[in-house]
Enzyme design. Structure first.
Site, mmCIF file in Angstrom:
data_model
loop_
_atom_site.group_PDB
_atom_site.id
_atom_site.type_symbol
_atom_site.label_atom_id
_atom_site.label_comp_id
_atom_site.label_asym_id
_atom_site.label_seq_id
_atom_site.Cartn_x
_atom_site.Cartn_y
_atom_site.Cartn_z
ATOM 1 N N ARG A 29 1.607 15.227 44.944
ATOM 2 C CA ARG A 29 0.537 16.143 44.860
ATOM 3 C C ARG A 29 -0.886 15.827 44.072
ATOM 4 O O ARG A 29 -0.698 15.168 43.191
ATOM 5 C CB ARG A 29 1.120 17.544 44.475
ATOM 6 C CG ARG A 29 1.909 18.032 45.556
ATOM 7 C CD ARG A 29 2.362 19.622 45.106
ATOM 8 N NE ARG A 29 1.144 20.299 44.948
ATOM 9 C CZ ARG A 29 0.566 21.327 44.010
ATOM 10 N NH1 ARG A 29 1.219 20.820 42.821
ATOM 11 N NH2 ARG A 29 -0.389 22.152 44.179
ATOM 12 N N LYS B 250 11.539 17.127 35.950
ATOM 13 C CA LYS B 250 11.223 17.175 37.336
ATOM 14 C C LYS B 250 12.284 16.058 37.912
ATOM 15 O O LYS B 250 12.375 14.967 37.476
ATOM 16 C CB LYS B 250 9.801 16.502 37.549
ATOM 17 C CG LYS B 250 9.472 16.680 38.752
ATOM 18 C CD LYS B 250 8.107 16.640 39.246
ATOM 19 C CE LYS B 250 7.597 16.386 40.590
ATOM 20 N NZ LYS B 250 6.263 16.913 40.968
ATOM 21 N N ARG C 189 1.728 25.567 34.548
ATOM 22 C CA ARG C 189 2.883 24.960 33.656
ATOM 23 C C ARG C 189 3.201 26.103 32.851
ATOM 24 O O ARG C 189 2.309 27.018 32.372
ATOM 25 C CB ARG C 189 2.376 23.600 32.822
ATOM 26 C CG ARG C 189 1.271 24.167 32.037
ATOM 27 C CD ARG C 189 0.596 22.574 31.440
ATOM 28 N NE ARG C 189 -0.589 22.712 30.961
ATOM 29 C CZ ARG C 189 -0.960 23.220 30.003
ATOM 30 N NH1 ARG C 189 -0.122 23.810 29.200
ATOM 31 N NH2 ARG C 189 -2.367 23.300 29.690
HETATM 32 C C1 BTN Z 1 5.003 15.675 43.818
HETATM 33 O O1 BTN Z 1 3.915 15.239 43.448
HETATM 34 O O2 BTN Z 1 5.667 16.213 43.665
HETATM 35 C C2 BTN Z 1 5.078 15.467 45.629
HETATM 36 C C3 BTN Z 1 5.772 13.835 45.580
HETATM 37 C C4 BTN Z 1 6.165 13.612 46.916
HETATM 38 C C5 BTN Z 1 6.858 12.277 47.047
HETATM 39 C C6 BTN Z 1 7.220 12.030 48.403
HETATM 40 S S1 BTN Z 1 8.245 10.509 48.542
HETATM 41 C C7 BTN Z 1 8.255 10.444 50.374
HETATM 42 C C8 BTN Z 1 6.840 11.196 50.857
HETATM 43 N N1 BTN Z 1 6.000 10.098 50.993
HETATM 44 C C9 BTN Z 1 4.998 9.952 50.141
HETATM 45 O O3 BTN Z 1 4.145 9.245 49.932
HETATM 46 N N2 BTN Z 1 5.121 11.079 49.033
HETATM 47 C C10 BTN Z 1 6.277 11.796 49.432
#
Ligand code: BTN
Length: 322
Positions: free
Chosen positions: A119, A184, A319
């Site tokens: 994100r 996390k 947060r």
């Molecule tokens: C976050 O920042 O918390 C979200 C992370 C999401 C990661 C997943 S892994 C599968 C999919 N492909 C990506 O490039 N990102 C999501």
């Protein structure tokens, strides 16, 4: 179908194999084995090379297996259009978003991502064979306005899958972190194509830390954990990703019918921030208050000295404040 390199498949058993033995088993020359290993070794630090013994992946790996994943789907399999397993890709989300003519219900799972997306433009650390990187495409004929709160419903599905797998004590941190004891464990990234009013498609990306190599922990900017550290058992990645896919495929038709209303209560029960002091950060300001769950659209509610304010996940991050 999995496209994983046959040498990696062989080494996944955790045993030592000499170059000669690998060549014999795969029916190729030793020099061909060496050429392939020369290509694999820089990107696959999990492979150990020991003079006189050969090559090995200590403790082995459970590689992705379409049959094992499908075995977890049960009645949800009817919603799955196609399952693709890939050895390495920059980002499963990007791949699915750009793939032409993808059917609703298309799922891609990768052993590794070289440019995994998180994100807010962050990157997602995605080593080979250790974690879960899943993207599922779903079409919404009613337009993107009907997606409000979808990321919260996805969080509920992932939490359910983890509970079914045997992980107790999972929480969700708004808008879509999967957490365990404030660390996390996974994240969700929704990316969409299409219209507010016309048909649109969403790619639901899920990353779950299953057995993150300790060597990579320094690259993660916040407290994190993985399924292995919680359960202290050799993880069964196929079972877990199968359960995640199952819960998503069961959730999506229900979400299409009833929206967030059908998942909001479950989300609130898993809410890691409920009644906690929080700081909400936007580009312009910081707001301090007490988190009070989410409204019917999935906006975060924060009590700021008796006034209830709502925040959209597109604009802010949140947060716990100390
Ligand atoms: C976050 O920042 O918390 C979200 C992370 C999401 C990661 C997943 S892994 C599968 C999919 N492909 C990506 O490039 N990102 C999501």
């Amino acid at each position: 179908m999995s496209q994983v390199n046959p040498i990696l498949k062989l080494l996944a058993d955790g045993q030592f194999h000499s170059g000669e033995e690998i060549g014999e088993i795969l029916g190729v020359t030793r020099s061909a084995v060496w050429q392939t290993l020369k290509r694999l070794l820089p990107a696959h630090f999990e492979i150990q090379a020991v003079r006189g013994r050969g090559y090995c992946i200590p403790d082995g790996l459970e590689l992705l297996d379409g049959m094992m994943i499908r075995a977890e789907l049960g009645e949800a399999e009817a919603q799955l259009a196609q399952l693709e397993i890939i050895e390495s890709v920059d980002s499963t989300n990007r791949y699915v978003l750009n793939k032409p003519n993808v059917e609703s219900g298309f799922a891609l799972i990768a052993e590794q991502q070289t440019a995994g997306r998180g994100r807010l433009g962050r990157s997602w650390i995605s080593p080979f064979g250790r974690n879960i990187y899943l993207s599922l495409l779903w079409r919404f004929p009613e337009g993107s306005a009907s997606l409000t709160g979808l990321s919260l419903a996805v969080g509920v599905s992932v939490a359910r899958a983890l509970q079914l797998y045997g992980v107790k004590g999972i929480n969700l941190k708004w808008p879509n972190d999967i957490v365990y004891e404030s660390q996390k464990l996974g994240g969700i990234l929704l990316e969409l194509n299409g219209d507010v009013v016309g048909p649109c498609q969403v790619v639901i990306g899920i990353g779950l830390n299953v057995h993150m190599p300790a060597a990579l922990s320094t690259g993660i900017a916040q407290p994190w954990t993985d399924v292995y550290s919680i359960l202290r058992q050799q993880p069964q990645r196929n079972r877990l990703v199968g359960l995640v896919l199952r819960e998503l495929l069961l959730m999506l038709p229900r979400f299409q019918k009833f929206g967030l209303a059908s998942f909001r209560e479950s989300w609130q029960q898993l809410d890691a921030l409920y009644n906690q002091p929080v700081v909400v950060q936007s580009l312009q300001e910081q707001v301090f208050g007490i988190a009070k769950g989410v409204d019917e659209l999935g906006y975060l509610l924060v009590d700021t000295k008796g006034k209830l304010q709502r925040f959209s996940s597109a604009e802010v991050s949140v947060r716990k404040s100390i």
